[in-house]
Design a protein around this motif. Sequence first.
Motif, PDB file in Angstrom:
ATOM      1  N   TYR A  71     -61.809  48.486  35.511  1.00  0.00           N
ATOM      2  CA  TYR A  71     -61.275  49.834  35.707  1.00  0.00           C
ATOM      3  C   TYR A  71     -62.323  50.788  35.138  1.00  0.00           C
ATOM      4  O   TYR A  71     -62.772  50.631  34.002  1.00  0.00           O
ATOM      5  N   GLU A  73     -50.274  53.355  33.247  1.00  0.00           N
ATOM      6  CA  GLU A  73     -51.268  54.314  32.765  1.00  0.00           C
ATOM      7  C   GLU A  73     -52.686  54.129  33.300  1.00  0.00           C
ATOM      8  O   GLU A  73     -53.501  55.053  33.203  1.00  0.00           O
ATOM      9  N   ILE A  74     -52.992  52.950  33.854  1.00  0.00           N
ATOM     10  CA  ILE A  74     -54.387  52.693  34.233  1.00  0.00           C
ATOM     11  C   ILE A  74     -54.535  52.387  35.721  1.00  0.00           C
ATOM     12  O   ILE A  74     -55.330  53.021  36.407  1.00  0.00           O
ATOM     13  N   LYS A  75     -53.772  51.421  36.217  1.00  0.00           N
ATOM     14  CA  LYS A  75     -53.854  51.098  37.645  1.00  0.00           C
ATOM     15  C   LYS A  75     -53.519  52.338  38.464  1.00  0.00           C
ATOM     16  O   LYS A  75     -52.678  53.131  38.072  1.00  0.00           O
ATOM     17  N   ASP A  76     -54.163  52.495  39.568  1.00  0.00           N
ATOM     18  CA  ASP A  76     -53.954  53.615  40.493  1.00  0.00           C
ATOM     19  C   ASP A  76     -54.391  54.959  39.913  1.00  0.00           C
ATOM     20  O   ASP A  76     -54.251  55.981  40.569  1.00  0.00           O
ATOM     21  N   ARG A  77     -54.877  54.993  38.676  1.00  0.00           N
ATOM     22  CA  ARG A  77     -55.381  56.241  38.089  1.00  0.00           C
ATOM     23  C   ARG A  77     -56.883  56.167  37.856  1.00  0.00           C
ATOM     24  O   ARG A  77     -57.511  57.179  37.528  1.00  0.00           O
ATOM     25  N   HIS A  78     -57.437  54.964  37.971  1.00  0.00           N
ATOM     26  CA  HIS A  78     -58.867  54.765  37.745  1.00  0.00           C
ATOM     27  C   HIS A  78     -59.423  53.895  38.869  1.00  0.00           C
ATOM     28  O   HIS A  78     -58.736  53.002  39.365  1.00  0.00           O
TER      29      HIS A  78
END
Length: 65
Positions: free
Chosen positions: A30, A54-59
Amino acid sequence: MESASIASVGYDGMTGTLEVEFRNGGVYQYIDVPKRLYWRLMSADSLGAFLNLEIKDRHETRKVR
């Protein structure tokens, strides 16, 4: 660190790259993950839930394996 879905986590603070190895054998990176977000992940009650929210689909994500 114990997780039903995550085997290991690595973080490169110089590049902001978070690498996650899943128990099913998949490895993903990521990109541009802030250090504070990495620390929040590592202190979360559920690594998998935090990663999903919080991380997947946001980075940007790269599949390594």
